[in-house]
Design a protein around this motif. Sequence first.
Motif: not given
Length: 114
Positions: A19-20, A22-25, A29-30
Amino acid sequence: MPRSVNSVASRARRKKVMKQAKGYFGRRKNVWTVAKNAVEKAMLYAYRDRRNKKRNFRALWITRINAGARMHGMSYSQFMGKVKANGIELNRKVLADLAMNHPDAFKAIIEKVK
């Protein structure tokens, strides 16, 4: 006895980190291992820069006070020395704001300490 692993806590921990992230490239992010490293590094930067922010603002205030003081023929160090000697208890943040946004009030302080 079978091996006991607390998968509820493990999943919650991973979910919190994801969750932290989230928004990374890209995979930051996953993908768990990449996201974990990215979040850890981000936390280190955040910790460091909370301290650097204090330094940067102090430097900015000093620059603004210096510019304001030099407009009235006085250096920053002379001005601050006289401010302390005259017992004027305004901090650098307030003095910088006066120098920038209220030049007449800053001039009054300069005249008082001269």
